[in-house]
Design an enzyme around this catalytic site. Structure first.
Site, mmCIF file in Angstrom:
data_model
loop_
_atom_site.group_PDB
_atom_site.id
_atom_site.type_symbol
_atom_site.label_atom_id
_atom_site.label_comp_id
_atom_site.label_asym_id
_atom_site.label_seq_id
_atom_site.Cartn_x
_atom_site.Cartn_y
_atom_site.Cartn_z
ATOM 1 N N ARG A 129 -35.838 69.750 21.831
ATOM 2 C CA ARG A 129 -34.434 69.673 21.430
ATOM 3 C C ARG A 129 -34.278 69.877 19.924
ATOM 4 N NH1 ARG A 129 -29.899 65.613 24.016
ATOM 5 N NH2 ARG A 129 -28.223 66.317 22.681
ATOM 6 N N GLU A 166 -34.684 63.726 23.516
ATOM 7 C CA GLU A 166 -35.253 64.154 22.238
ATOM 8 C C GLU A 166 -36.617 63.529 21.984
ATOM 9 O OE1 GLU A 166 -32.776 63.546 18.684
ATOM 10 O OE2 GLU A 166 -32.789 65.705 18.500
ATOM 11 N N ARG A 171 -21.077 48.201 30.180
ATOM 12 C CA ARG A 171 -22.414 48.806 30.293
ATOM 13 C C ARG A 171 -22.395 50.248 30.783
ATOM 14 N NH1 ARG A 171 -23.305 43.816 32.666
ATOM 15 N NH2 ARG A 171 -24.041 42.293 31.169
ATOM 16 N N LYS A 206 -27.221 75.636 24.833
ATOM 17 C CA LYS A 206 -27.376 74.226 24.457
ATOM 18 C C LYS A 206 -27.802 73.407 25.673
ATOM 19 C CE LYS A 206 -26.349 70.157 22.220
ATOM 20 N NZ LYS A 206 -25.554 69.435 21.266
ATOM 21 N N GLU A 236 -22.302 77.363 14.261
ATOM 22 C CA GLU A 236 -23.207 76.948 15.348
ATOM 23 C C GLU A 236 -23.433 78.114 16.323
ATOM 24 O OE1 GLU A 236 -24.711 74.040 15.190
ATOM 25 O OE2 GLU A 236 -23.388 72.769 13.959
ATOM 26 N N LYS A 258 -25.280 63.176 23.557
ATOM 27 C CA LYS A 258 -25.449 62.322 22.373
ATOM 28 C C LYS A 258 -24.082 61.785 21.974
ATOM 29 C CE LYS A 258 -29.382 64.240 19.837
ATOM 30 N NZ LYS A 258 -29.747 64.824 18.534
ATOM 31 N N HIS A 273 -19.135 70.576 8.247
ATOM 32 C CA HIS A 273 -20.489 70.564 8.797
ATOM 33 C C HIS A 273 -21.010 71.998 8.974
ATOM 34 C CE1 HIS A 273 -23.930 69.469 11.203
ATOM 35 N NE2 HIS A 273 -23.505 70.252 12.172
ATOM 36 N N ASN A 290 -32.020 72.004 15.516
ATOM 37 C CA ASN A 290 -31.780 71.569 14.139
ATOM 38 C C ASN A 290 -31.944 72.677 13.121
ATOM 39 O OD1 ASN A 290 -31.245 69.011 14.986
ATOM 40 N ND2 ASN A 290 -33.332 68.276 14.670
ATOM 41 N N HIS A 345 -27.847 69.194 6.398
ATOM 42 C CA HIS A 345 -27.456 67.774 6.336
ATOM 43 C C HIS A 345 -27.638 67.223 4.932
ATOM 44 C CE1 HIS A 345 -27.876 66.770 10.881
ATOM 45 N NE2 HIS A 345 -26.617 66.992 10.557
ATOM 46 N N HIS A 359 -30.125 72.633 9.916
ATOM 47 C CA HIS A 359 -29.557 71.290 9.777
ATOM 48 C C HIS A 359 -30.350 70.383 8.850
ATOM 49 C CE1 HIS A 359 -27.047 72.622 13.036
ATOM 50 N NE2 HIS A 359 -26.382 71.493 13.059
HETATM 51 N N1 LIG Z 1 -22.808 64.699 19.743
HETATM 52 C C1 LIG Z 1 -23.330 65.793 19.250
HETATM 53 O O1 LIG Z 1 -24.285 66.335 19.776
HETATM 54 C C2 LIG Z 1 -22.705 66.390 18.029
HETATM 55 C C3 LIG Z 1 -23.052 67.682 17.632
HETATM 56 C C4 LIG Z 1 -22.408 68.248 16.533
HETATM 57 C C5 LIG Z 1 -21.459 67.508 15.837
HETATM 58 N N2 LIG Z 1 -21.154 66.244 16.235
HETATM 59 C C6 LIG Z 1 -20.132 65.433 15.543
HETATM 60 O O2 LIG Z 1 -18.882 66.094 15.705
HETATM 61 C C7 LIG Z 1 -18.050 65.764 14.613
HETATM 62 C C8 LIG Z 1 -17.379 67.013 14.113
HETATM 63 O O3 LIG Z 1 -16.658 67.595 15.168
HETATM 64 P P1 LIG Z 1 -15.545 68.684 14.906
HETATM 65 O O4 LIG Z 1 -16.072 69.712 13.992
HETATM 66 O O5 LIG Z 1 -15.030 69.094 16.222
HETATM 67 O O6 LIG Z 1 -14.478 67.883 14.012
HETATM 68 P P2 LIG Z 1 -13.176 67.022 14.359
HETATM 69 O O7 LIG Z 1 -13.278 66.328 15.634
HETATM 70 O O8 LIG Z 1 -12.906 66.223 13.145
HETATM 71 O O9 LIG Z 1 -12.048 68.154 14.474
HETATM 72 C C9 LIG Z 1 -11.747 68.962 13.367
HETATM 73 C C10 LIG Z 1 -10.261 68.926 13.025
HETATM 74 O O10 LIG Z 1 -9.538 69.749 13.955
HETATM 75 C C11 LIG Z 1 -8.493 69.003 14.575
HETATM 76 N N3 LIG Z 1 -8.354 69.566 15.914
HETATM 77 C C12 LIG Z 1 -9.212 69.453 16.947
HETATM 78 N N4 LIG Z 1 -8.840 70.245 17.959
HETATM 79 C C13 LIG Z 1 -7.717 70.880 17.571
HETATM 80 C C14 LIG Z 1 -6.860 71.828 18.181
HETATM 81 N N5 LIG Z 1 -7.135 72.336 19.381
HETATM 82 N N6 LIG Z 1 -5.779 72.237 17.484
HETATM 83 C C15 LIG Z 1 -5.525 71.757 16.245
HETATM 84 N N7 LIG Z 1 -6.299 70.875 15.602
HETATM 85 C C16 LIG Z 1 -7.384 70.445 16.268
HETATM 86 C C17 LIG Z 1 -8.947 67.577 14.495
HETATM 87 O O11 LIG Z 1 -7.860 66.692 14.540
HETATM 88 C C18 LIG Z 1 -9.617 67.543 13.123
HETATM 89 O O12 LIG Z 1 -8.655 67.422 12.105
HETATM 90 C C19 LIG Z 1 -18.923 65.070 13.571
HETATM 91 O O13 LIG Z 1 -18.661 63.697 13.602
HETATM 92 C C20 LIG Z 1 -20.332 65.338 14.072
HETATM 93 O O14 LIG Z 1 -21.226 64.304 13.735
HETATM 94 C C21 LIG Z 1 -21.756 65.686 17.318
HETATM 95 ZN ZN LIG Z 2 -24.472 71.158 13.811
#
Ligand SMILES: NC(=O)c1ccc[n+]([C@@H]2O[C@H](COP(=O)([O-])OP(=O)(O)OC[C@H]3O[C@@H](n4cnc5c(N)ncnc54)[C@H](O)[C@@H]3O)[C@@H](O)[C@H]2O)c1
Ligand SMILES: [Zn+2]
Length: 319
Positions: free
Chosen positions: A200, A195, A82, A185, A146, A104, A224, A204, A211, A207
């Site tokens: 918040r 939200e 939990r 942020k 971003e 999130k 993304h 977007n 999206h 987005h």
């Molecule tokens: N929670 C939120 O508010 C929020 C906001 C935006 C995006 N997201 C989510 O985040 C995800 C995307 O995140 P991301 O863009 O970081 O992608 P990711 O986590 O897939 O990382 C991108 C790539 O870079 C590699 N990598 C990461 N750090 C590295 C480093 N220091 N050196 C070498 N390689 C490295 C990873 O292995 C991967 O292949 C999506 O699932 C999205 O939905 C969440």
């Molecule tokens: Zn985004």
């Protein structure tokens, strides 16, 4: 800093990040990189790993990686017994300016991205821009989208700085810019943590259309950030079309984002009607039609509900 965390610690990272980490003195689970790991299968694997490792309620889960590791570990921390403590150590630019902040957490279901999740604020977020040195260039540029977004919606001064020189990993002021975005942020999230107030939703910007483009292309061809860059230009055009956005903003964003190495046009072959359908399916679509975060001018934004469908279709049709 990590050593200051009390209680037993467990860490999770992915196989791209693991080779770059210093030795870690507590259990570390390494998952496969990529969005496919943000699903029920890996979620269950991490939960079982914690249980087998006899993690108790006083444990802290440390997520070291990009948004995939952060979102997955976050949802595990939200639900294991939990809820246990969570520390985010984002290693992508996307993570450092966006996904690690705001509480999130989510995993993907077959029907769509981020469909199961929880709000679970991290107890700490540790950011070191030096970790970005090993990030693939395309991932860095994706995160930069971003950064441009914060400039566009909240920070005209930042946007002007980016226009003078796009963001790069060797920029000496990178840490300052990342901190500035993280603070933007955090401030917006504080005003509307769960939200509910609409505040918040200003985050977007780019987005709603972004999206739809990402989904219509089947997640993969575009990162993304690339989809969001396309979405920001399209939504700035939408603002101009309905007379809310100062003329010239869309062009300014298009020039800047393209210098940053980001795409700015909707890829050929995506039908406006198809994109509209994806927008309607977005979990953020409200009962009163499509809502967009739009810019009256650079550095300012406002949430507009019930945007006229025909105006959106017009923008999606533009070459
Ligand atoms: N929670 C939120 O508010 C929020 C906001 C935006 C995006 N997201 C989510 O985040 C995800 C995307 O995140 P991301 O863009 O970081 O992608 P990711 O986590 O897939 O990382 C991108 C790539 O870079 C590699 N990598 C990461 N750090 C590295 C480093 N220091 N050196 C070498 N390689 C490295 C990873 O292995 C991967 O292949 C999506 O699932 C999205 O939905 C969440
Ligand atoms: Zn985004």
């Amino acid at each position: 800093l990590l050593s200051a965390i009390g209680g037993p610690r467990f860490a999770i990272t992915d196989a791209h990040v693991a080779p770059h980490l210093p030795p870690i003195a507590y259990p570390l689970l390494v998952i496969e990189p990529g969005e496919a790991s943000k699903g029920i299968a890996t979620y269950s694997l991490v939960l079982e790993w914690l249980a087998e490792s006899q993690a108790r309620r006083d444990a802290t889960l440390i997520a070291i990686g990009g948004g995939v590791v952060g979102d997955l570990a976050g949802f595990v921390a939200a639900t294991y017994m939990r809820g246990i403590a969570l520390v985010q150590v984002p290693t992508t630019l996307m993570g450092q300016v966006d996904s690690a902040i705001g509480g999130k957490t989510a995993i993907d279901l077959k029907a769509g991205k981020n469909l199961a999740g929880a709000f679970h604020a991290p107890d700490a977020i540790l950011v070191d821009v030096q970790m970005l040195a090993t990030l693939p260039a395309r991932e860095f540029v994706s995160g930069a989208a971003e950064v441009w977004k914060y400039g566009a919606i909240l920070d005209a001064e930042l946007l002007a700085e980016l226009e003078r020189a796009p963001l790069s990993p060797d920029r000496t002021d990178l840490a300052r810019i990342v901190r500035r975005c993280a603070e933007h942020k955090a401030r917006v999230v504080e005003e509307d943590e769960f939200e509910r107030l609409g505040r918040r939703a200003i985050l977007n910007f780019g987005h709603t259309i972004g999206h739809a483009v990402e989904a219509a292309m089947g997640f993969g061809p575009l990162t993304h950030g690339e989809a969001v860059a396309i979405g920001m230009v399209a939504e700035a055009r939408l603002g101009e079309t309905i007379g809310l956005t100062e003329a010239g903003v869309a062009d300014r964003l298009r020039r800047g984002l393209s210098r940053q190495g980001l795409p700015t046009e909707i890829p050929p072959g995506l039908e406006p009607r198809e994109l509209m359908a994806w927008m309607g399916r977005d979990k953020k679509a409200g009962a009163d039609g499509l809502a967009f975060s739009l810019l009256p001018a650079v550095g300012r934004c406002t949430l507009v509900r019930g945007v006229d469908e025909s105006a959106v279709l017009d923008v999606l049709k533009q070459e």
